[in-house]
Design an enzyme around this catalytic site. Structure first.
Site, PDB file in Angstrom:
ATOM      1  CD  GLU A  51       3.489 -31.646   4.156  1.00 25.41           C
ATOM      2  OE1 GLU A  51       2.992 -31.516   3.026  1.00 25.41           O
ATOM      3  OE2 GLU A  51       4.607 -31.161   4.457  1.00 25.41           O
ATOM      4  CD  GLU A 103      13.153  -6.436 -10.333  1.00 29.26           C
ATOM      5  OE1 GLU A 103      12.646  -7.049  -9.377  1.00 29.26           O
ATOM      6  OE2 GLU A 103      13.551  -7.007 -11.371  1.00 29.26           O
ATOM      7  CB  ALA A 117      -2.578 -21.092  -3.398  1.00 32.88           C
ATOM      8  CG  HIS A 136     -24.447   3.681  -6.319  1.00 37.07           C
ATOM      9  ND1 HIS A 136     -23.290   4.169  -6.901  1.00 37.07           N
ATOM     10  CD2 HIS A 136     -24.957   4.704  -5.583  1.00 37.07           C
ATOM     11  CE1 HIS A 136     -23.123   5.424  -6.541  1.00 37.07           C
ATOM     12  NE2 HIS A 136     -24.120   5.776  -5.737  1.00 37.07           N
TER      13      HIS A 136
END
Ligand code: FAD
Ligand code: NAD
Length: 467
Positions: free
Chosen positions: A37, A208, A322, A446
């Site tokens: 990493e 947009e 993810a 409920h």
């Protein structure tokens, strides 16, 4: 400095959700595994994506709730003094959560006996990488390599990141709330973060390019979100193109849907126009792997075009989520350990954490029709749900799409407060091949919003009870 060499069975490059899950599962199965990493364990999701954005969204929600009460008391009869927000403190809290999860991931990797190497990996050939670590160059040779290097924000050439032009990464670590925030791109990130900043007090404008925000969803699902954006005072300009920074004062120049040029003054300009796979700068070109567009091409076992090289997560394309990366990682680890696995998932649920939230799982009515199915659709509005009423969140609905011939559930969509937590019920129904009758016959507790799911199934069957 002398080069050190490690030989292992599995090498995973990148410790995001795809890579770290792959390494943990491989380690659990006794596969001799190394993970490399370059930045921090947990990848985009944990450090600069899912988790920090949801933390900030929560802080903003809480602040807005209290601010709203201070404004007019609201129907609950609670009045408070006007609240203040210390964003630096909220960001520090968010960083604390990220830190806890970072250590958690590292701990899980160690527990699974995975060797962790910190540094950036560069390919020498398909089975060998070179890692520049703090203590020198580390060579790693492996029988199987998994590429899990993820994605990064797309940069607009006329609006490069830097200074006031920021990506989601910087937006998640601001110390003060910008007075004026212009968001370029009304997709997942732009709307999640744009909404959060508006709740924290920014004056937000969303630009947009398409005719609708969240263009991947149908208009009905997006309507409650668009309404709330308007209620929060967010200006939404659809069909509008960003052109670049204005010369005088800090502002974004845009071309509106009507073809007019407009200046939008801003303290920060957040560019969220999509993400691209991280394929450059680390020798991947040497391998000449087949691509689908910019992404690495994979088969139903996440194999690339080179033997012994798999790829998982965002680098393999849409949906860049993810939980898809994690599911691929788990599958590949099992394949490497000798198990027979292929990608046989029926759906990958997606949640957009706007206000209200949107969930999609499986096929929408239009997608099902386009695939040639004759369908039955049942929709149940939250304004007929008791729990939603008691929580002042009646906007939205649950919609279920099933085959007309067999009632097999093909898709479920919902928009409403807190519906992210219903996504697992929707995915489970589709994954297990549920029919409308199965959902209708399941007792739903409920009062909960989840009753909307059962009622939508009843509606599709023609005998809804509460509408
Ligand atoms: P990444 O998480 O990008 O990880 C890749 C890792 O590889 C990184 O840590 C990187 O440093 C490392 N790396 C890259 N190259 C090298 C190299 N050469 N050597 C060593 N290491 C290397 N998804 C959701 O499902 N839900 C959400 O709510 C959500 N919210 C998001 C919010 C934001 C603001 C953003 C930006 C994304 C969000 N996403 C969300 C998407 C999610 O973060 C990604 O789908 C996910 O992180 C992809 O995982 P990955 O393992 O493929 O890659
Ligand atoms: P996105 O694809 O969701 O949205 C980008 C938006 O920008 C689109 O609506 C597009 O039409 C618009 N656009 C593109 N170019 C433009 C331009 N020049 N001017 C104006 N608008 C323009 O991308 P994103 O919001 O950057 O997110 C990237 C990815 O990260 C998503 O695809 C998703 O996979 C992941 N993500 C997921 C979540 C979640 O699951 N809740 C949250 C955030 C991010």
């Amino acid at each position: 400095m002398p080069m050190k060499e490690i030989v292992c069975k599995l090498l995973v490059i990148g410790a995001g959700p795809g890579g770290y899950i792959c390494a943990i599962r491989a380690g659990q199965l006794g596969v001799d595994t190394v993970i490399v990493e370059a930045v921090k364990a947990g990848g985009t999701c944990l450090n600069i994506g899912c988790i920090p954005s949801k933390a900030l969204i929560h802080a903003a929600e809480e602040f807005e709730k209290v601010s709203h009460m201070a404004g007019n008391g609201g129907p609950l009869g609670i009045t408070v003094e006007a609240p203040k927000l210390d964003l630096a403190k909220a960001v520090a809290w968010k960083d604390g959560i990220v830190g806890r999860l970072n250590s958690g991931v590292l701990g899980l990797l160690r527990k699974a006996k995975v060797k962790i190497v910190h540094g950036k990996a560069t390919f020498r050939d398909g089975k060998t990488v070179e890692v520049e670590t703090e203590t020198g160059v580390q060579i790693i040779r492996a029988e199987t390599v998994v590429i899990a290097t993820g994605s990064e924000p797309v940069e607009l050439p006329f609006l490069p990141f830097g200074g006031p032009v920021i990506s989601s990464t910087e937006a998640l670590s601001l110390k003060t709330v910008p007075k004026k925030l212009v968001v370029v791109g009304g997709g997942y990130i732009g709307l999640e973060l744009g909404t959060a900043f508006a709740k924290m007090g920014s004056e937000v404008t969303v630009v947009e390019a398409m005719q609708q925000i969240l263009p991947q969803y149908d208009a009905e699902l997006v309507r409650p979100v668009a309404k709330r954006l308007a209620d929060l005072g967010i200006r939404v300009l659809t069909g509008a193109k960003a052109k670049g920074l204005s010369e005088e004062g800090l502002a974004l120049t845009i071309e509106t849907a009507e073809g007019e040029e407009q200046r939008l003054p801003a303290d920060k300009i957040l560019v969220t126009v999509g993400r691209k796979p991280r394929t450059e700068g680390w020798g991947l070109d040497e391998l000449d792997l087949d691509r689908t567009g910019k992404f690495l091409r994979i088969d139903d076992r996440c194999r690339t075009s080179m033997r012994g090289v798999h790829a998982i997560g965002d680098i393999t394309g849409e949906p860049m989520l993810a939980h898809r990366a994690m599911a691929q990682g788990e599958m590949v680890a099992e394949i490497v350990a000798g198990k027979k696995r292929t990608w046989d998932k029926r759906c990958i649920p997606a949640v957009c954490f706007t206000d209200p939230e949107i969930v999609t799982a499986g096929l929408s009515p239009d997608e099902a029709r386009a695939q040639g199915y004759e369908i039955r659709v049942g929709q149940f509005p939250f304004n007929a749900n008791g729990r939603a009423m008691t929580m002042l969140s009646e906007d939205g609905f649950v919609r279920i799409v099933a085959r007309a011939d067999s009632n097999l559930v093909l898709g479920v969509q919902a928009v409403g407060a807190g519906v992210s937590e219903l996504s697992s019920a929707f995915a489970l129904a589709i994954e297990m091949g549920a029919r409308l009758e199965d959902i209708a016959a399941t007792i739903h507790a409920h009062p909960t919003r989840s009753e909307g799911f059962q009622e939508a199934a009843l509606k599709a069957l023609g005998h809804a009870l509460h509408i």
